[in-house]
Design a protein around this motif. Structure first.
Motif, mmCIF file in Angstrom:
data_model
loop_
_atom_site.group_PDB
_atom_site.id
_atom_site.type_symbol
_atom_site.label_atom_id
_atom_site.label_comp_id
_atom_site.label_asym_id
_atom_site.label_seq_id
_atom_site.Cartn_x
_atom_site.Cartn_y
_atom_site.Cartn_z
ATOM 1 N N GLU A 338 0.794 -1.222 0.000
ATOM 2 C CA GLU A 338 0.000 0.000 0.000
ATOM 3 C C GLU A 338 0.830 1.277 0.000
ATOM 4 O O GLU A 338 0.341 2.339 -0.392
ATOM 5 N N HIS A 339 2.066 1.208 0.452
ATOM 6 C CA HIS A 339 2.905 2.400 0.536
ATOM 7 C C HIS A 339 4.140 2.293 -0.353
ATOM 8 O O HIS A 339 5.188 2.868 -0.045
ATOM 9 N N SER A 340 3.991 1.565 -1.446
ATOM 10 C CA SER A 340 5.086 1.398 -2.400
ATOM 11 C C SER A 340 4.635 1.778 -3.795
ATOM 12 O O SER A 340 3.441 1.774 -4.112
ATOM 13 N N ALA A 341 5.621 2.084 -4.632
ATOM 14 C CA ALA A 341 5.378 2.248 -6.056
ATOM 15 C C ALA A 341 6.086 1.093 -6.771
ATOM 16 O O ALA A 341 5.647 -0.052 -6.671
ATOM 17 N N HIS A 342 7.212 1.369 -7.421
ATOM 18 C CA HIS A 342 7.885 0.352 -8.251
ATOM 19 C C HIS A 342 8.988 -0.384 -7.509
ATOM 20 O O HIS A 342 9.540 -1.346 -8.038
ATOM 21 N N LEU A 343 9.322 0.036 -6.306
ATOM 22 C CA LEU A 343 10.514 -0.477 -5.619
ATOM 23 C C LEU A 343 10.145 -1.071 -4.262
ATOM 24 O O LEU A 343 10.764 -0.790 -3.241
ATOM 25 N N ALA A 344 9.143 -1.934 -4.244
ATOM 26 C CA ALA A 344 8.577 -2.422 -2.987
ATOM 27 C C ALA A 344 9.594 -3.042 -2.020
ATOM 28 O O ALA A 344 9.495 -2.809 -0.814
ATOM 29 N N PRO A 345 10.582 -3.834 -2.460
ATOM 30 C CA PRO A 345 11.541 -4.369 -1.480
ATOM 31 C C PRO A 345 12.269 -3.280 -0.708
ATOM 32 O O PRO A 345 12.605 -3.459 0.467
ATOM 33 N N HIS A 346 12.527 -2.155 -1.362
ATOM 34 C CA HIS A 346 13.211 -1.031 -0.721
ATOM 35 C C HIS A 346 12.245 -0.138 0.036
ATOM 36 O O HIS A 346 12.608 0.421 1.071
ATOM 37 N N GLU A 347 11.045 0.016 -0.476
ATOM 38 C CA GLU A 347 10.098 0.960 0.122
ATOM 39 C C GLU A 347 9.403 0.403 1.357
ATOM 40 O O GLU A 347 9.138 1.129 2.314
ATOM 41 N N GLU A 348 9.056 -0.884 1.340
ATOM 42 C CA GLU A 348 8.414 -1.533 2.484
ATOM 43 C C GLU A 348 9.139 -2.843 2.792
ATOM 44 O O GLU A 348 8.575 -3.932 2.645
ATOM 45 N N PRO A 349 10.388 -2.756 3.247
ATOM 46 C CA PRO A 349 11.182 -3.970 3.429
ATOM 47 C C PRO A 349 10.605 -4.943 4.443
ATOM 48 O O PRO A 349 10.694 -6.166 4.258
ATOM 49 N N GLY A 350 10.018 -4.432 5.514
ATOM 50 C CA GLY A 350 9.441 -5.324 6.521
ATOM 51 C C GLY A 350 8.252 -6.088 5.985
ATOM 52 O O GLY A 350 8.163 -7.310 6.120
ATOM 53 N N ARG A 351 7.326 -5.384 5.365
ATOM 54 C CA ARG A 351 6.151 -6.038 4.796
ATOM 55 C C ARG A 351 6.550 -6.989 3.668
ATOM 56 O O ARG A 351 5.937 -8.046 3.512
ATOM 57 N N PHE A 352 7.545 -6.612 2.909
ATOM 58 C CA PHE A 352 7.982 -7.482 1.814
ATOM 59 C C PHE A 352 8.517 -8.797 2.369
ATOM 60 O O PHE A 352 8.192 -9.881 1.868
ATOM 61 N N LEU A 353 9.327 -8.723 3.419
ATOM 62 C CA LEU A 353 9.855 -9.934 4.039
ATOM 63 C C LEU A 353 8.725 -10.803 4.585
ATOM 64 O O LEU A 353 8.704 -12.027 4.364
ATOM 65 N N VAL A 354 7.787 -10.194 5.293
ATOM 66 C CA VAL A 354 6.669 -10.959 5.838
ATOM 67 C C VAL A 354 5.886 -11.645 4.720
ATOM 68 O O VAL A 354 5.489 -12.819 4.838
ATOM 69 N N SER A 355 5.696 -10.960 3.610
ATOM 70 C CA SER A 355 4.965 -11.546 2.491
ATOM 71 C C SER A 355 5.728 -12.716 1.877
ATOM 72 O O SER A 355 5.121 -13.731 1.502
ATOM 73 N N LEU A 356 7.039 -12.581 1.767
ATOM 74 C CA LEU A 356 7.826 -13.707 1.272
ATOM 75 C C LEU A 356 7.712 -14.917 2.201
ATOM 76 O O LEU A 356 7.538 -16.055 1.740
ATOM 77 N N VAL A 357 7.796 -14.662 3.484
ATOM 78 C CA VAL A 357 7.776 -15.764 4.457
ATOM 79 C C VAL A 357 6.391 -16.408 4.530
ATOM 80 O O VAL A 357 6.272 -17.647 4.557
ATOM 81 N N GLU A 358 5.344 -15.602 4.523
ATOM 82 C CA GLU A 358 3.993 -16.142 4.688
ATOM 83 C C GLU A 358 3.393 -16.661 3.384
ATOM 84 O O GLU A 358 2.656 -17.659 3.390
ATOM 85 N N GLN A 359 3.694 -16.009 2.271
ATOM 86 C CA GLN A 359 3.040 -16.356 1.015
ATOM 87 C C GLN A 359 3.875 -17.257 0.115
ATOM 88 O O GLN A 359 3.330 -18.112 -0.590
ATOM 89 N N VAL A 360 5.192 -17.065 0.112
ATOM 90 C CA VAL A 360 6.053 -17.757 -0.853
ATOM 91 C C VAL A 360 6.747 -18.967 -0.250
ATOM 92 O O VAL A 360 6.782 -20.048 -0.861
ATOM 93 N N ARG A 361 7.292 -18.829 0.957
ATOM 94 C CA ARG A 361 8.076 -19.916 1.536
ATOM 95 C C ARG A 361 7.278 -21.211 1.683
ATOM 96 O O ARG A 361 7.811 -22.288 1.380
ATOM 97 N N PRO A 362 6.012 -21.177 2.105
ATOM 98 C CA PRO A 362 5.266 -22.439 2.181
ATOM 99 C C PRO A 362 5.148 -23.154 0.841
ATOM 100 O O PRO A 362 5.187 -24.401 0.787
ATOM 101 N N LEU A 363 5.025 -22.409 -0.241
ATOM 102 C CA LEU A 363 4.974 -23.013 -1.575
ATOM 103 C C LEU A 363 6.310 -23.639 -1.942
ATOM 104 O O LEU A 363 6.363 -24.708 -2.555
ATOM 105 N N ALA A 364 7.392 -22.996 -1.532
ATOM 106 C CA ALA A 364 8.722 -23.499 -1.842
ATOM 107 C C ALA A 364 9.073 -24.747 -1.038
ATOM 108 O O ALA A 364 9.956 -25.523 -1.435
ATOM 109 N N LEU A 365 8.406 -24.935 0.085
ATOM 110 C CA LEU A 365 8.701 -26.097 0.944
ATOM 111 C C LEU A 365 7.836 -27.311 0.621
ATOM 112 O O LEU A 365 8.020 -28.370 1.212
ATOM 113 N N ARG A 366 6.894 -27.172 -0.289
ATOM 114 C CA ARG A 366 6.014 -28.293 -0.626
ATOM 115 C C ARG A 366 6.775 -29.440 -1.263
ATOM 116 O O ARG A 366 7.714 -29.230 -2.044
#
Length: 366
Positions: A338-366
């Motif tokens: 919600e508070h990013s434009a084109h550079l989300a990893p830099h603009e919202e690093p905390g939320r980006f990390l949480v999204s990777l851990v909650e949304q992506v990592r479970p798929l990668a561990l299947r």
């Protein structure tokens, strides 16, 4: 603006490099001290950690990668940078350390930019600077990592232009991909520019910005049919930046462009090679950018997640949302920043990390 700088502008955000690397010897000495401190803080010392920086041969060219993670048992994630030519390796240090507790993260300086350009030279880098060759480079990198790290599948994260070759590679080797993450994805240049122009006009009207409206209306029709005139691109990119469409709530992205000054992995010459890489890569790859149309993809055999900045005018979400809605995939998700434009990893690093851990990592561990 010189013709080459106009070409530079077409590459999503590389036109904004002006002055990003100019500095004095005293400043460089201060940066060197800071880099030493950052490198020490980011050392990975756990018994199962991996921390590698080296050149590997891909497509007959030595290309630089880093492999970093606190536990080799974690899923492997390859960051496919944008541009073309906007190497991320030197700019990833502000956000990447958190990722490394949950993923083994691979940064790759594509042919034509960064450390790969600096060490290989312009002639060797330019020789096969095409979309097809770079997608094959990525496939070769995936194969190398599968063997070296003992994994069957990897996460591909494409940023902007990186989604062109990232999706090419994923579609070619779907059995090697545990999840695909698109960040500010460029899927179709003509559709992207059209949506960008419409969004800029709407924002200029909302602000009652007479100057912007006059300049934007003067380039109509934009992008038009066929080749996009560079003078028109320059006007559009000017207002993308001014309206926070590159970095939300900002009229510049210096915090991003200048991050490489403090990277433990980048010397001054490597940083110069990012700018040089944009000037080399954009003209060479522009025809491939025009032809790319991943909106035609109707189904994938791997999960697809789109990480979109709410304020992104560089690659507007209005192009991606309808495509994702009709896509058939094992899993598909749209994650908003919600508070990013084109550079989300830099603009919202905390939320980006949480999204990777909650949304992506479970798929990668299947």
């Amino acid at each position: 603006m010189k013709p080459l700088r106009a070409l530079f502008a077409l590459s999503a955000f590389l036109a904004l490099f002006t002055g990003a690397h100019a500095q004095t010897p005293a400043a460089e000495a201060a940066y060197a001290t800071a880099r030493t401190m950052i490198a020490d803080q980011q050392r990975l010392l756990a018994p199962q950690a991996v921390e590698i920086s080296e050149a590997v041969e891909l497509g007959g060219l030595k290309q630089w990668i880093t492999i970093r993670g606190s536990d080799r048992a974690n899923p492997v994630l390859i960051y496919v940078h944008g541009g073309p030519g906007a190497a991320e390796m030197g700019r990833s240090w502000p956000y990447q350390r958190g990722w490394e507790d949950f993923f083994t993260v691979v940064q790759w300086d594509q042919r034509g930019t960064g450390k790969t350009l600096r060490h290989g030279g312009e002639a060797a880098n330019k020789a096969q600077l095409t979309r097809a060759r770079m997608a094959q480079d990525l496939i070769e990198l995936m194969a190398l990592l599968r063997q070296r790290l003992g994994v069957e599948r990897v996460v591909l994260l494409g940023h902007s232009w990186g989604n062109v070759i990232g999706m090419d590679a994923a579609m070619a080797k779907p059995e090697w991909v545990s999840a695909y993450v698109g960040v500010g994805p460029l899927m179709n240049l003509q559709a992207n520019e059209r949506a960008q122009y419409e969004a800029l006009l709407a924002e200029a009207r909302r602000r009652n910005d007479a100057t912007a409206l006059a300049e934007l209306q003067a380039i109509a029709p934009y992008p038009g049919e066929g080749e996009i005139p560079f003078a028109k691109v320059n006007v559009a990119r000017k207002w993308v930046q001014a309206y926070g469409g590159l970095a939300a709530y900002r009229d510049n992205a210096d915090f991003y462009f200048r991050a490489a000054r403090l990277s433990p992995y980048y010397a001054f010459e490597d940083r110069l090679a990012i700018d040089q890489g944009g000037q080399l890569s954009v003209p060479a790859l522009l025809p491939d950018m025009r032809r790319a149309d991943h909106l035609q993809i109707r189904a994938t055999r791997f999960p697809v997640l789109m990480f979109l900045g709410r304020h992104d005018l560089t690659t507007p979400a209005s192009v991606i949302e309808p495509w994702l809605a009709q896509l058939k995939a094992p899993v598909k998700k749209l994650v908003w920043f919600e508070h990013s434009a084109h550079l989300a990893p830099h603009e919202e690093p905390g939320r980006f990390l949480v999204s990777l851990v909650e949304q992506v990592r479970p798929l990668a561990l299947r």
